[in-house]
Every structure is written in structure tokens, then in C-alpha cells.
Design an enzyme around this catalytic site. Structure first.
Site, mmCIF file in Angstrom:
data_model
loop_
_atom_site.group_PDB
_atom_site.id
_atom_site.type_symbol
_atom_site.label_atom_id
_atom_site.label_comp_id
_atom_site.label_asym_id
_atom_site.label_seq_id
_atom_site.Cartn_x
_atom_site.Cartn_y
_atom_site.Cartn_z
ATOM 1 C CE1 TYR A 45 28.541 30.796 12.822
ATOM 2 C CE2 TYR A 45 30.869 30.367 12.435
ATOM 3 C CZ TYR A 45 29.872 31.087 13.069
ATOM 4 O OH TYR A 45 30.204 32.104 13.926
ATOM 5 C CE LYS A 101 28.007 34.297 11.847
ATOM 6 N NZ LYS A 101 27.111 35.347 12.388
ATOM 7 C CB SER A 147 32.479 34.101 12.339
ATOM 8 O OG SER A 147 33.318 33.063 12.797
#
Length: 253
Positions: free
Chosen positions: A158, A162, A145
Site C-alpha cells: 500500500y 501510493k 496517502s
């Protein structure tokens, strides 16, 4: 004909990736965590024959190994692994450091890292050992991401997961190159999947689209096209690369 395991393939990017491989004559193991109906629909839409459904929580190490074993048994082997399954930022897992309670903070971090980082770690281990045992080359592609680079203040676990996934991929690119196994990552920006439809249709949708100078968001098919390239024999020299796919909405320096 190559054999491909795509995790989180019941919808969105994973489903598009599975379709792109099947359209090129590859056999695909469509993995799902909970959405069996979506996975069954996805596999029924795939052209060709010999595809398979596999299921399980990638965040559990033993289950991750079993997912690979099931895919190998169903397809007769694995040549390509696409680590797509993951927990995305949602209203249900917002964890702003100044607002969330410590117990919720811990739970969110633990689960996000289990699924987004350790899941691909264990799946990659199992597939790498399968390929090395067969004495054959292969490809591993991780779906990361842009959040790994720009920061995710509302979803720090998150963004961290990533970023760690990208770093893991680069470490494995070096470790697995002697065996002819390529490891790469893609870093998508905002992608117009089914899950994001309501957001894109809301007043916030225009702001999201304007993040890119193209004035739109990415499509699952565009991400899938990049994965197809990175899993091709011609891309082996790209091993270790992280490909930004965000429509110039975020530029790394």
C-alpha cells in the site's frame, strides 16, 4: 459547466469529492467498482442534473479505458479526473514480510499495484489523450496517502503504491504541462470515513485521534475541499505538487 470523473465515488472520500463538485454546478460521473447500491445512493444525493454512473475494475487496463469512454459518452466529455479508487489497508490484506507466505505476498502486491497505481496510470492516459484530442486544458488529481512518506510496515504494498502514484503524478505534471493539463496529488492522513467508523469507535480510536495535535482525524469534506482547489483554474501553477492533508500527524522534511 465542467465534466468530472471521480473513481471510487460510492462512499468515503470519493463520494464527498463528487458532492463538492456537484454543489458547484459541475456534472459528475460517479464510478464504482462493486458497490452499486452505494453509488446509486451517492448519485441520487447529488444536486443538479446530468450526472452519470460508470462502473468497472480500474485495475484492469481495458476496463480502465472503457470507464473513461463510458464517462465521456455520458457527460459529453471529461475536463477533470479524480483518481480516488483504491485498495486501502484492512485486516484482510495485512502482509507483514516476516509472517506472510510467499504466494499471498505476491497476490497482495500484484493486486495492490494493479488498483492503486496502474489503475490511475491507465485512467490518466485515457483522459490525457481525450483532452489532447479536444485541444483543451484540464486537471488530474490523484488521491495518495501519508503512508507514501512515513512507511507502512504492515502494508508495504500500500505504501509503495501510493509513493509510486505521487511520483507518477509529478512525471505527468511535466509531460502534460505543454498541453495545459495540470496534475497534482493529495496525501491524506487518517480520514473518518464509513469504513473507519468501527475503528474510531473502538479503544484504538483515541490513539488514532491523538496522532494529530488537533486531537481528531480528518473528514472527507476536508479532502474534497483540497481537490476542488487543485482542480480549479487558479491552481494550475500548483501542477506537480503533493499536498499533505494529515493535521500535522506526519511532517515531511
Amino acid at each position: 459547466m465542467r465534466r468530472v470523473l471521480v473513481t471510487g465515488a460510492s462512499r468515503g472520500i470519493g463520494r464527498a469529492v463528487a458532492m463538492a463538485f456537484a454543489e458547484r454546478g459541475e456534472r459528475v460521473a460517479v464510478h464504482y467498482g462493486q458497490d452499486r447500491l452505494g453509488a446509486e445512493q451517492a448519485i441520487s444525493d447529488l444536486p443538479g442534473a446530468g450526472h452519470a454512473l460508470v462502473s468497472g475494475d480500474v485495475g484492469d487496463p481495458d476496463t480502465a479505458q472503457r470507464i473513461v469512454d463510458d464517462a465521456v459518452a455520458a457527460l459529453g466529455g471529461i475536463d477533470i479526473l479524480v483518481n480516488n479508487a483504491g485498495l486501502a489497508p484492512t485486516a484482510a490484506n495485512v502482509h507483514r514480510v516476516a509472517e506472510v507466505e510467499f504466494d499471498e505476498w505476491q497476490r497482495t502486491w500484484r493486486r495492490m499495484l494493479e488498483v492503486n497505481l496502474l489503475g490511475p496510470v491507465h485512467l490518466s492516459y485515457a483522459v490525457a489523450h481525450h483532452l489532447i484530442g479536444r485541444g483543451t486544458t484540464g486537471h488530474i488529481v490523484n488521491i495518495g496517502s501519508r503512508g507514501a512518506f512515513r512507511g507502512e510496515p504492515n502494508f508495504p504494498a500500500y505504501g509503495t503504491s501510493k509513493a509510486a502514484l505521487h511520483a507518477f503524478g509529478q512525471s505527468m505534471a511535466i509531460a502534460l504541462a505543454p498541453y495545459g493539463i495540470s496534475v497534482t496529488s493529495v496525501a491524506p492522513g487518517f480520514v473518518g470515513t464509513e469504513r473507519q467508523a468501527s475503528k474510531l469507535e473502538s479503544p484504538e480510536g483515541d490513539m488514532v485521534r491523538l496522532e494529530s495535535p488537533f486531537g481528531r482525524v480528518g473528514t472527507p469534506a476536508e479532502i474534497a475541499a483540497a481537490v476542488i482547489y487543485l482542480a480549479s483554474p487558479e491552481s494550475t501553477w500548483a501542477s506537480g505538487a503533493i499536498l499533505d492533508l494529515n493535521g500535522a500527524s506526519y511532517l515531511r522534511t
